[in-house]
Structures are given as C-alpha cells and as structure tokens.
Design an enzyme around this catalytic site. Structure first.
Site, PDB file in Angstrom:
ATOM      1  N   ASP A 149       0.847  -0.997   0.059  1.00  8.13           N
ATOM      2  CA  ASP A 149      -0.199  -0.099   0.086  1.00  8.13           C
ATOM      3  C   ASP A 149       0.711   1.439   0.077  1.00  8.13           C
ATOM      4  O   ASP A 149       2.044   0.851   0.152  1.00  8.13           O
ATOM      5  CB  ASP A 149      -0.928  -0.140   1.449  1.00  8.13           C
ATOM      6  CG  ASP A 149      -2.446   0.419   0.640  1.00  8.13           C
ATOM      7  OD1 ASP A 149      -2.490   1.596   0.272  1.00  8.13           O
ATOM      8  OD2 ASP A 149      -3.299   0.012   1.842  1.00  8.13           O
ATOM      9  N   ASP A 204      -9.703   3.692  -3.897  1.00 13.06           N
ATOM     10  CA  ASP A 204     -10.276   2.426  -3.751  1.00 13.06           C
ATOM     11  C   ASP A 204     -12.160   1.839  -4.122  1.00 13.06           C
ATOM     12  O   ASP A 204     -12.983   3.467  -4.744  1.00 13.06           O
ATOM     13  CB  ASP A 204     -10.458   1.903  -2.101  1.00 13.06           C
ATOM     14  CG  ASP A 204      -9.310   2.075  -1.178  1.00 13.06           C
ATOM     15  OD1 ASP A 204      -8.503   2.135  -1.772  1.00 13.06           O
ATOM     16  OD2 ASP A 204      -9.718   1.644  -0.018  1.00 13.06           O
TER      17      ASP A 204
HETATM   18  C1  GAL Z   1      -6.115   1.025   0.759  1.00 10.81           C
HETATM   19  C2  GAL Z   1      -6.175   0.296  -0.142  1.00 10.81           C
HETATM   20  C3  GAL Z   1      -7.301  -0.189   0.020  1.00 10.81           C
HETATM   21  C4  GAL Z   1      -7.140  -1.781   1.370  1.00 10.81           C
HETATM   22  C5  GAL Z   1      -6.398  -0.478   2.253  1.00 10.81           C
HETATM   23  C6  GAL Z   1      -6.096  -1.409   3.575  1.00 10.81           C
HETATM   24  O1  GAL Z   1      -5.407   2.313   0.028  1.00 10.81           O
HETATM   25  O2  GAL Z   1      -6.317   0.788  -1.489  1.00 10.81           O
HETATM   26  O3  GAL Z   1      -7.890  -2.056  -0.826  1.00 10.81           O
HETATM   27  O4  GAL Z   1      -5.540  -2.195   1.686  1.00 10.81           O
HETATM   28  O5  GAL Z   1      -5.757   0.192   2.070  1.00 10.81           O
HETATM   29  O6  GAL Z   1      -6.031   0.048   4.929  1.00 10.81           O
END
Ligand code: GAL
Length: 393
Positions: A149, A204
C-alpha cells in the site's frame, strides 16, 4: 578486441536482470479472495481458515481462484524488539505461518498486505526502512503474494520505494507476486512493469455503481478511468482496477454481473471481496462463470478496450487467442435498451471469416455471423450482454 567489450557489457546486462521481480508468476491476471472489501480490519485466523475451506468447497478454487489474501489489520501496533513485524496476538494467536500452512494444505496460495510508507492506512507498522527484513519474514511464513500500500509515504519517491521492496522480495529467492497499491497516483503503468506483477490504477472501490467518496468510488467510475490504459497490460504485468464487489450489499445482481463482465474484459485481477461463507448461489454463479473467467484469463493477455460509447451504451471489445473476440455491451441507464450488434461494424475482426456467436450469460449459441448481418439484444438496466465470437471458417 571482442573480449574487452563483452567483459564490460556483460555485468551491465546481468545486474538489472538479476534485480527484477520474480518472472513467470502471473502469466494471466491473478485470481483469489481478499479480506478488505467486506471485513476491513475485522479479521482473524479462524475466519481466514473458514474462507479457505469455502474457497475449495464452493468450487471457487476449481474455477481458478487461487490466492487467499489477508489485508490490513493483521498486525500488532508495534514491531517486536528484534524489529520484526508481529501478528496481532488476539487475532492471530498462533502467528501467520500456521495460517499460511493451512491455506497451502488446501492447495491455495497465501497473500498478505503491508504498506510502503511508515504505517498502514490503519496505523499499523509499515515497511519503510525494513524492506529486506520484512521480505525475509514473509518468505519464512510462506507468503506467495504481497499487496503493498501507499499510506504515510511522506516525501518518498514511489518508483524507488517500490523498487526497493521488489529487490527485497527477489533477494529472498521465494517467488512472491508483488501487487503495487499506490492508487495510480504516480502512473505506475509507465514504470512498474519490471518491478511488479500488477498495480492499482485508482483509489478504492466501493460496493456501489456510481457513488463517490473522498477516497473511494463505485465500479462504473473506476471503469471510466481504465480507458486508454489497455496498452500497458500484458502477461506478467497487469492493470488492477481494484478488487471485486460482486455479491456485496450495495450491488444488484445485474450490477454484479456487469461489474464482473467488465473486469473480465479489462483482464483485471479477479479478487473476490464478499463474505464467501454467506454468498448466494447467484453470486457464486457469477464469480464462477467459466466462460467469463476464460475471457479474463485468456493466454493472449490483452486487456480489452472501449470500442464505442454512445450515451448509456458502452461497447467493450477484447481480443482473445485463436482469433476469437469478446464483446461486452453495457447498458448504464435505468431503462432497458435495445442494442443491435452489426457484425460489419467490427472492422477489427477478420472479414474473410465467419464467427460462431456465443451468449455467455445465457449460455446459448446464437448461430454465426453469416446467418444475418446483425442480432438485436434487449439489455436490462445496468446489465450487460457478453458475447464470444469464435472463427469457424
Ligand atoms: C487502501 C487500499 C485498500 C486497502 C486499505 C487497507 O489504501 O487501497 O485496498 O488495502 O488501504 O487499509
């Protein structure tokens, strides 16, 4: 004179090759299940074990779903005294290796999440400055897939940061799929092919069609952002328009079917994100439709593209192996529409050939393109017609 030239050139050639991502790991887009979309940080060992059981018992594994990925929320809030990451003792009391071993015992592969920044988006320790140590730990647990991430990255350079982790994973000697999750902010499709096997292209996904939030958005909004990215995907390196919301509460059955079909057209990684233990037979039938999955997993590895976009009726096409083509009509309106498929308009097909027409969701053969110049379809609101055209002569 030949030798000195060779001696100078060879090490230059050898170094970058040795430093690349594990090769041959994702010849087709990875498929699996990820905990985030439904459970966020509310995960634990028993639930992951249950999910592994359902992946096998439901037939998902047989349909191609292979990776079981534990997303954010598995860690304790601090690293251990030795600097290693520590699984949350309440959620994963026996550690991660036991869970990975169970997943492997079911014939599945095990994936995990962390972050290239100082902390994950939920405040748990990130990997920055610990890349080699963390990669060794993941390899020792039997991790097969790392989603990495981009929260708390500060002023870090995305390309350099992700390259460091890619090198660290390569140094372990264990083949680990490397999935970049920097939300497309630095256009990873332009630089990540040698570093990663897939890269997120947007923020997301959420379980809706057209809603938008500060960080997240519906699948149709994400679809729009994929236009033009098709040239950057291919075997071993995929655009990732985020995980599936198929079967989640905010989507109707038609929306789930359309979302899944279009993700298959995009040669997207297919990561289910619903509660597998509670899924309806209709949801399972969408996720496991072999003909739709075959479009996604076609060995030619070409991402589909938007061919036409008149108001409310998108046409996407995807070239498949063996001279076949997939065609997806998407009705994005709230009314049923009539769509006329006129074969002569598909100038990309081989005009010297006749094609057999297959309607994927109806599981019906519709004759050939020689039978009539066009076929008319009634497409329900927010639904699709998905066709595969196969050359017969
Ligand atoms: C976001 C990511 C998501 C999930 C989330 C967890 O940045 O895009 O898919 O992994 O973090 O905190």
């Amino acid at each position: 004179m030949k030798f000195p030239i060779l001696l100078t050139v060879l090490p230059l050639l050898a170094t970058p090759l040795a430093a690349q991502k594990a090769p041959d790991l994702a010849p087709t887009p990875p498929m699996g299940w990820n905990s985030w979309n439904t459970f966020h940080v509310n995960i634990d060992a028993q639930m992951i074990i249950d999910m592994a059981d359902v992946m096998v018992a439901s037939g998902m594994k047989q349909a191609g779903y292979e990776y079981l990925i534990v997303d954010d929320g598995w860690e304790a809030m601090e690293r251990g005294a030795d600097g290693n990451l520590v699984p949350d003792p309440a959620k994963f009391p026996d550690g991660m290796k036991v869970v990975a071993d169970y997943v492997h015992s079911k014939g599945l592969k095990f994936g995990i999440h962390n972050c290239a920044g100082n902390k994950t988006c939920n405040g748990m320790p990130g990997g920055r400055g610990h890349e080699y140590q963390d990669a060794r730990l993941y390899a020792s647990w039997g991790v097969d897939y790392l989603k990495y991430d981009w929260c708390e990255h500060g002023t870090a350079d995305a390309r350099e940061t992700y390259k460091t982790m890619s090198l660290a994973l390569a140094a372990t000697g264990r083949p680990i799929v490397f999935a970049l999750c920097e939300w497309g902010e630095n256009k990873p499709w332009l630089w990540a092919e040698s570093i990663a096997h897939l890269w997120r292209t947007t923020g997301d996904i959420r379980d809706c069609r057209t809603c938008t939030g500060e960080w997240d958005m519906g699948w149709e909004i994400i679809l729009e952002k994929q236009v033009g990215l098709e040239k950057y995907a291919g075997p071993g390196h995929w655009n990732d328009p985020d995980m599936l919301e198929v079967g989640n509460p905010g989507l109707s059955l038609a929306e789930s079917r359309a979302h899944f079909s279009l993700w298959c057209m995009l040669a997207a990684p297919l990561m289910a994100g619903n509660d597998l233990r509670k899924m309806t037979p209709e949801t399972l039938a969408i996720l496991c439709n072999r003909e739709a999955i075959a479009i996604d997993q076609d060995p030619l590895g070409k991402q589909g593209y938007r061919f036409a976009n008149p108001p409310g009726r998108q046409t996407w096409v995807k070239e498949l192996s063996g001279g076949k083509w997939a065609i997806c009509y998407y009705n994005s309106t709230s009314e049923p529409v009539e769509i006329v498929a006129t074969w002569a308009n598909f100038y990309f097909m081989d005009r010297s050939k006749t094609y057999a027409i297959r309607n994927v969701w109806d599981a019906k053969d519709l004759g050939t393109t020689a039978d009539s110049a066009s076929v008319t379809f009634k497409v329900p609101p927010t639904d699709v017609v998905l066709l595969v055209l196969t050359p017969v002569k």
